[in-house]
Design a protein around this motif. Structure first.
Motif, PDB file in Angstrom:
ATOM      1  N   SER A   1      53.297  69.396  59.705  1.00  0.00           N
ATOM      2  CA  SER A   1      53.683  68.008  59.970  1.00  0.00           C
ATOM      3  C   SER A   1      55.160  67.921  60.367  1.00  0.00           C
ATOM      4  CB  SER A   1      53.413  67.127  58.758  1.00  0.00           C
ATOM      5  OG  SER A   1      54.218  67.533  57.668  1.00  0.00           O
ATOM      6  N   ASN A   2      55.942  68.973  60.071  1.00  0.00           N
ATOM      7  CA  ASN A   2      57.356  69.015  60.446  1.00  0.00           C
ATOM      8  C   ASN A   2      57.645  69.967  61.600  1.00  0.00           C
ATOM      9  OD1 ASN A   2      58.379  67.151  58.568  1.00  0.00           O
ATOM     10  ND2 ASN A   2      58.325  68.691  56.962  1.00  0.00           N
ATOM     11  N   VAL A   3      56.908  71.068  61.690  1.00  0.00           N
ATOM     12  CA  VAL A   3      57.072  72.043  62.767  1.00  0.00           C
ATOM     13  C   VAL A   3      55.682  72.466  63.208  1.00  0.00           C
ATOM     14  CG1 VAL A   3      57.954  74.311  63.424  1.00  0.00           C
ATOM     15  CG2 VAL A   3      59.228  72.907  61.804  1.00  0.00           C
ATOM     16  N   SER A   4      55.399  72.275  64.497  1.00  0.00           N
ATOM     17  CA  SER A   4      54.055  72.582  64.973  1.00  0.00           C
ATOM     18  C   SER A   4      54.105  73.205  66.369  1.00  0.00           C
ATOM     19  CB  SER A   4      53.227  71.293  65.007  1.00  0.00           C
ATOM     20  OG  SER A   4      51.988  71.521  65.621  1.00  0.00           O
ATOM     21  N   PHE A   5      53.479  74.386  66.485  1.00  0.00           N
ATOM     22  CA  PHE A   5      53.303  75.046  67.772  1.00  0.00           C
ATOM     23  C   PHE A   5      51.801  75.099  68.044  1.00  0.00           C
ATOM     24  CE2 PHE A   5      57.138  76.891  65.914  1.00  0.00           C
ATOM     25  CZ  PHE A   5      58.053  76.757  66.941  1.00  0.00           C
ATOM     26  N   THR A   6      51.378  74.645  69.205  1.00  0.00           N
ATOM     27  CA  THR A   6      49.964  74.676  69.563  1.00  0.00           C
ATOM     28  C   THR A   6      49.822  75.251  70.963  1.00  0.00           C
ATOM     29  OG1 THR A   6      49.629  72.656  68.278  1.00  0.00           O
ATOM     30  CG2 THR A   6      47.831  73.328  69.725  1.00  0.00           C
ATOM     31  N   CYS A   7      49.075  76.326  71.088  1.00  0.00           N
ATOM     32  CA  CYS A   7      48.776  76.903  72.402  1.00  0.00           C
ATOM     33  C   CYS A   7      47.324  76.569  72.725  1.00  0.00           C
ATOM     34  CB  CYS A   7      48.996  78.415  72.400  1.00  0.00           C
ATOM     35  SG  CYS A   7      48.621  79.156  74.009  1.00  0.00           S
ATOM     36  N   THR A   8      47.134  75.919  73.860  1.00  0.00           N
ATOM     37  CA  THR A   8      45.795  75.488  74.259  1.00  0.00           C
ATOM     38  C   THR A   8      45.425  76.137  75.591  1.00  0.00           C
ATOM     39  OG1 THR A   8      46.258  73.368  73.213  1.00  0.00           O
ATOM     40  CG2 THR A   8      44.336  73.478  74.661  1.00  0.00           C
TER      41      THR A   8
ATOM     42  N   ALA B   1      44.875  79.118  82.403  1.00  0.00           N
ATOM     43  CA  ALA B   1      46.287  78.871  82.112  1.00  0.00           C
ATOM     44  C   ALA B   1      46.427  78.477  80.642  1.00  0.00           C
ATOM     45  CB  ALA B   1      46.822  77.767  83.008  1.00  0.00           C
ATOM     46  N   LYS B   2      47.633  78.550  80.145  1.00  0.00           N
ATOM     47  CA  LYS B   2      47.888  78.188  78.752  1.00  0.00           C
ATOM     48  C   LYS B   2      48.982  77.131  78.706  1.00  0.00           C
ATOM     49  CE  LYS B   2      46.540  82.734  77.071  1.00  0.00           C
ATOM     50  NZ  LYS B   2      46.967  83.967  76.419  1.00  0.00           N
ATOM     51  N   ILE B   3      48.789  76.157  77.815  1.00  0.00           N
ATOM     52  CA  ILE B   3      49.761  75.092  77.611  1.00  0.00           C
ATOM     53  C   ILE B   3      50.214  75.156  76.161  1.00  0.00           C
ATOM     54  CG2 ILE B   3      50.163  72.611  77.609  1.00  0.00           C
ATOM     55  CD1 ILE B   3      47.956  72.396  79.741  1.00  0.00           C
ATOM     56  N   VAL B   4      51.532  75.237  75.959  1.00  0.00           N
ATOM     57  CA  VAL B   4      52.092  75.294  74.614  1.00  0.00           C
ATOM     58  C   VAL B   4      52.749  73.957  74.311  1.00  0.00           C
ATOM     59  CG1 VAL B   4      53.811  76.390  73.122  1.00  0.00           C
ATOM     60  CG2 VAL B   4      52.459  77.780  74.711  1.00  0.00           C
ATOM     61  N   SER B   5      52.369  73.364  73.180  1.00  0.00           N
ATOM     62  CA  SER B   5      52.995  72.124  72.709  1.00  0.00           C
ATOM     63  C   SER B   5      53.865  72.456  71.507  1.00  0.00           C
ATOM     64  CB  SER B   5      51.935  71.105  72.294  1.00  0.00           C
ATOM     65  OG  SER B   5      51.132  70.765  73.397  1.00  0.00           O
ATOM     66  N   ILE B   6      55.064  71.899  71.523  1.00  0.00           N
ATOM     67  CA  ILE B   6      55.997  72.093  70.409  1.00  0.00           C
ATOM     68  C   ILE B   6      56.385  70.725  69.885  1.00  0.00           C
ATOM     69  CG2 ILE B   6      58.236  72.999  69.678  1.00  0.00           C
ATOM     70  CD1 ILE B   6      58.124  74.875  72.105  1.00  0.00           C
ATOM     71  N   VAL B   7      56.286  70.564  68.566  1.00  0.00           N
ATOM     72  CA  VAL B   7      56.710  69.325  67.908  1.00  0.00           C
ATOM     73  C   VAL B   7      57.477  69.734  66.652  1.00  0.00           C
ATOM     74  CG1 VAL B   7      55.970  67.188  66.794  1.00  0.00           C
ATOM     75  CG2 VAL B   7      54.654  68.104  68.713  1.00  0.00           C
TER      76      VAL B   7
ATOM     77  N   THR C   1      72.531  58.412  57.961  1.00  0.00           N
ATOM     78  CA  THR C   1      71.604  59.516  58.159  1.00  0.00           C
ATOM     79  C   THR C   1      70.874  59.347  59.482  1.00  0.00           C
ATOM     80  OG1 THR C   1      69.858  58.361  56.958  1.00  0.00           O
ATOM     81  CG2 THR C   1      71.240  59.885  55.698  1.00  0.00           C
ATOM     82  N   SER C   2      70.354  60.453  59.978  1.00  0.00           N
ATOM     83  CA  SER C   2      69.606  60.427  61.224  1.00  0.00           C
ATOM     84  C   SER C   2      68.477  61.437  61.130  1.00  0.00           C
ATOM     85  CB  SER C   2      70.510  60.770  62.403  1.00  0.00           C
ATOM     86  OG  SER C   2      69.751  60.853  63.591  1.00  0.00           O
ATOM     87  N   SER C   3      67.341  61.068  61.635  1.00  0.00           N
ATOM     88  CA  SER C   3      66.207  61.965  61.722  1.00  0.00           C
ATOM     89  C   SER C   3      65.559  61.734  63.076  1.00  0.00           C
ATOM     90  CB  SER C   3      65.212  61.687  60.597  1.00  0.00           C
ATOM     91  OG  SER C   3      64.147  62.599  60.658  1.00  0.00           O
ATOM     92  N   GLN C   4      65.279  62.819  63.788  1.00  0.00           N
ATOM     93  CA  GLN C   4      64.704  62.683  65.118  1.00  0.00           C
ATOM     94  C   GLN C   4      63.531  63.624  65.293  1.00  0.00           C
ATOM     95  OE1 GLN C   4      67.379  62.643  68.406  1.00  0.00           O
ATOM     96  NE2 GLN C   4      68.841  61.321  67.402  1.00  0.00           N
ATOM     97  N   ASN C   5      62.603  63.182  66.123  1.00  0.00           N
ATOM     98  CA  ASN C   5      61.412  63.941  66.440  1.00  0.00           C
ATOM     99  C   ASN C   5      61.584  64.525  67.840  1.00  0.00           C
ATOM    100  OD1 ASN C   5      58.538  64.073  67.694  1.00  0.00           O
ATOM    101  ND2 ASN C   5      58.237  64.077  65.486  1.00  0.00           N
ATOM    102  N   PHE C   6      61.287  65.800  67.990  1.00  0.00           N
ATOM    103  CA  PHE C   6      61.382  66.465  69.292  1.00  0.00           C
ATOM    104  C   PHE C   6      59.999  66.984  69.655  1.00  0.00           C
ATOM    105  CE2 PHE C   6      65.512  66.629  67.369  1.00  0.00           C
ATOM    106  CZ  PHE C   6      66.370  66.323  68.411  1.00  0.00           C
ATOM    107  N   ARG C   7      59.648  66.846  70.926  1.00  0.00           N
ATOM    108  CA  ARG C   7      58.351  67.339  71.380  1.00  0.00           C
ATOM    109  C   ARG C   7      58.412  67.695  72.853  1.00  0.00           C
ATOM    110  NH1 ARG C   7      53.879  64.364  69.881  1.00  0.00           N
ATOM    111  NH2 ARG C   7      54.960  63.763  68.001  1.00  0.00           N
ATOM    112  N   THR C   8      57.623  68.699  73.222  1.00  0.00           N
ATOM    113  CA  THR C   8      57.528  69.100  74.622  1.00  0.00           C
ATOM    114  C   THR C   8      56.204  69.824  74.838  1.00  0.00           C
ATOM    115  OG1 THR C   8      58.685  70.191  76.448  1.00  0.00           O
ATOM    116  CG2 THR C   8      58.679  71.337  74.338  1.00  0.00           C
ATOM    117  N   ARG C   9      55.800  69.881  76.097  1.00  0.00           N
ATOM    118  CA  ARG C   9      54.608  70.649  76.519  1.00  0.00           C
ATOM    119  C   ARG C   9      55.051  71.593  77.621  1.00  0.00           C
ATOM    120  NH1 ARG C   9      49.206  68.568  75.906  1.00  0.00           N
ATOM    121  NH2 ARG C   9      48.833  69.289  78.020  1.00  0.00           N
ATOM    122  N   ILE C  10      54.635  72.841  77.505  1.00  0.00           N
ATOM    123  CA  ILE C  10      55.094  73.871  78.427  1.00  0.00           C
ATOM    124  C   ILE C  10      53.880  74.548  79.067  1.00  0.00           C
ATOM    125  CG2 ILE C  10      56.458  75.982  78.658  1.00  0.00           C
ATOM    126  CD1 ILE C  10      57.581  75.059  75.773  1.00  0.00           C
TER     127      ILE C  10
END
Length: 179
Positions: free
Chosen positions: A131-138, A144-150, A165-174
């Protein structure tokens, strides 16, 4: 004989009014100053969290996009991702549960920390939980392969106030260039 009315002083009421006005202006100025300082501190914290997250995501994007392969690509989220680099070395992107940072382990020996000690992965429920760090390869139907990082990052200082305080969510699809 003429008596002149030359008053060269202030009355008690004039003095009290002046003191009250100076007090009101002084307190308003101090409230404004503290508000500005708090805002600047908050902006610095947000900038620090954003810079760390952007750096980590950029490093991972470049390495994953240019990798030879992602050996385990099942579509299931994990808290780490192993890739085969173009030079046949392996890199493992993962969360370090001891220090609450993102890191890259190259060939099982060399560790490259991707986030600084000033920020951390939130500790709830656990830092390296998916729920805090997630790598998904689909895998796609074309092979082809798509990697999602959250991942989430927050300020690691425990003595900051809620407003600072600050908290941020980062996400990308590669999309991998190589299959």
């Amino acid at each position: 004989m003429k008596i002149s009315n030359n008053n060269h002083g202030f009355t008690l009421i004039e003095t009290l009014v002046a003191i009250v006005i100076i007090g009101i202006l002084g307190s308003s100025a101090s409230v404004t100053l503290f508000s500005l300082l708090r805002g600047a501190s908050k902006a610095d914290i947000i900038k620090e969290v954003k810079q760390n997250g952007d750096y980590a995501i950029t490093v991972m994007e470049i390495k994953i996009r240019n990798s030879q392969n992602v050996p385990i690509c099942t579509g299931v989220a994990s808290n780490q991702l192993t890739i085969t680099n173009i030079d046949n070395t392996t890199s493992v992107f993962q969360c370090d549960a001891t220090t609450n940072v993102l890191k890259e382990v190259i060939n099982g020996t060399t560790t490259k920390v991707l986030t600084s000690a000033t920020v951390s992965i939130p500790a709830s429920p656990t830092p390296c939980d998916t729920s805090n760090v997630s790598f998904t390869c689909t895998p796609t139907s074309t092979g082809a392969k798509i990697v999602s990082i959250v991942f989430n990052l927050s300020q690691s200082s425990s003595n900051a106030t809620v407003a600072e305080t600050s908290s941020q969510n980062f996400r990308t699809r590669i999309n991998l260039r190589n299959k």
